[in-house]
Scaffold this motif. Sequence first.
Motif, short mmCIF file in Angstrom:
data_model
loop_
_atom_site.label_atom_id
_atom_site.label_comp_id
_atom_site.label_asym_id
_atom_site.label_seq_id
_atom_site.Cartn_x
_atom_site.Cartn_y
_atom_site.Cartn_z
N UNK A 201 1.10 -1.51 0.06
CA UNK A 201 0.03 0.25 0.58
C UNK A 201 0.69 1.07 -0.24
N UNK A 202 0.68 1.73 -0.83
CA UNK A 202 1.72 3.36 -1.49
C UNK A 202 0.61 4.88 -1.62
N UNK A 203 0.29 5.27 -0.86
CA UNK A 203 0.54 5.43 1.00
C UNK A 203 0.08 4.33 1.93
N UNK A 204 0.31 3.77 3.19
CA UNK A 204 -0.75 3.57 4.08
C UNK A 204 -1.68 4.13 4.13
N UNK A 205 -1.82 4.75 4.53
CA UNK A 205 -3.10 5.66 4.82
C UNK A 205 -4.13 5.66 3.96
N UNK A 206 -3.86 4.88 2.93
CA UNK A 206 -5.13 5.35 1.51
C UNK A 206 -5.41 3.11 1.83
N UNK A 207 -4.47 2.25 3.05
CA UNK A 207 -5.37 1.18 2.99
C UNK A 207 -6.24 1.53 3.84
N UNK A 208 -7.95 0.95 3.20
CA UNK A 208 -8.79 1.06 3.81
C UNK A 208 -8.65 0.11 5.30
N UNK A 209 -8.52 -0.60 5.52
CA UNK A 209 -8.16 -1.71 6.54
C UNK A 209 -7.39 -1.00 8.16
N UNK A 210 -6.40 -0.47 7.50
CA UNK A 210 -5.26 1.07 8.21
C UNK A 210 -5.78 1.99 8.49
#
Length: 338
Positions: free
Chosen positions: A186-195
């Motif tokens: 995930x790039x960036x990680x913040x865009x991963x819904x679960x995160x």
Amino acid sequence: MPGLRLLLGVSLLALVACASAPPAQVSAYTWRQVDRDIAAASRGAASQAREQALAAMERWMDLVYHKTDTAFIPWFSSYWTQRWLGFKVAWYKLDGEGERDETVSRLAQYLQEQYHDLVLEPVARDIAPPQILQQSTQSYVRQLGQQLPGIALRHGVPAAQFDQHLKDIPAIAVPPGASLYQVLHAKPLERLPAYAALVERIGAQPGNALAWSAHPGITQVTRRTSERLVDDLTTGGAASVISSMVGRAAGLAVSIGASVVRAMVQERERPETEAQLRRHLNEAFDEQWLALMRDPERGVMAGIQHLSGQIEAGLGGAGVMPRYRPLVADGQPLWSEP
């Protein structure tokens, strides 16, 4: 020409054979070694990320202490703030029909709001627990991701099979959920819904684990403050009655004299009041700081705990490795490895 056609035919047969060849088989023993190394990498990354979180939280603590000394305490102990607080206490008592506990709790709530505005909010522009939560979690993911390619290479696992293996390892359980492969890519990680859902659930906000105004030391300060302010207002009311009796000029002198006396008394008691307030504020803050460090569900290390716990559990017990040393502050462990 016949020789050339024969050569081309042999080449084509070789290409077809290569294309249809099954992928290299990785033994169960090799996968166990791979999982064991991933678990070790997870523990190492978690340990380093926690060290970084501790350093950041200590910096946050230093900034809060400094802002408390330079902004909140001088504001609280100033003469005009005390006058303003006196009027608020009088209103609280009138609105609450004289209930002492309600007056104290409302004053504590007001002081908490001022503490947030004068101390926590300005410091948060530089650093705050929610930021540290994200930084520490992302540090864990980054450090783990740097080690995984070497594991695949060391055990001779083809990249495609290794990636598929990572897709089968859970990393975030909060819906919609995410695998280790998804987290790493995930790039960036913040865009991963679960995160994003995980970070929102954790929060890592000061006050989640302990209400500032509920601290016994703060309650003691606000109770004494409210009682003293009520006494001051009573004295001020008596001066007003005298003013109406002796005339405007003389009454003004009485009122001024009463104000001067209150100011002198307050100034004389100011060092002791500030020292007491500083001690209780620091005690209440220290409890919140420790709660943010230790809480596995809402603290700044909860992201590391969630991801590393999910990953190591998903490895089927391969994560049983020698423990890393726990973080320690003032001789007490801040975190125990699961």
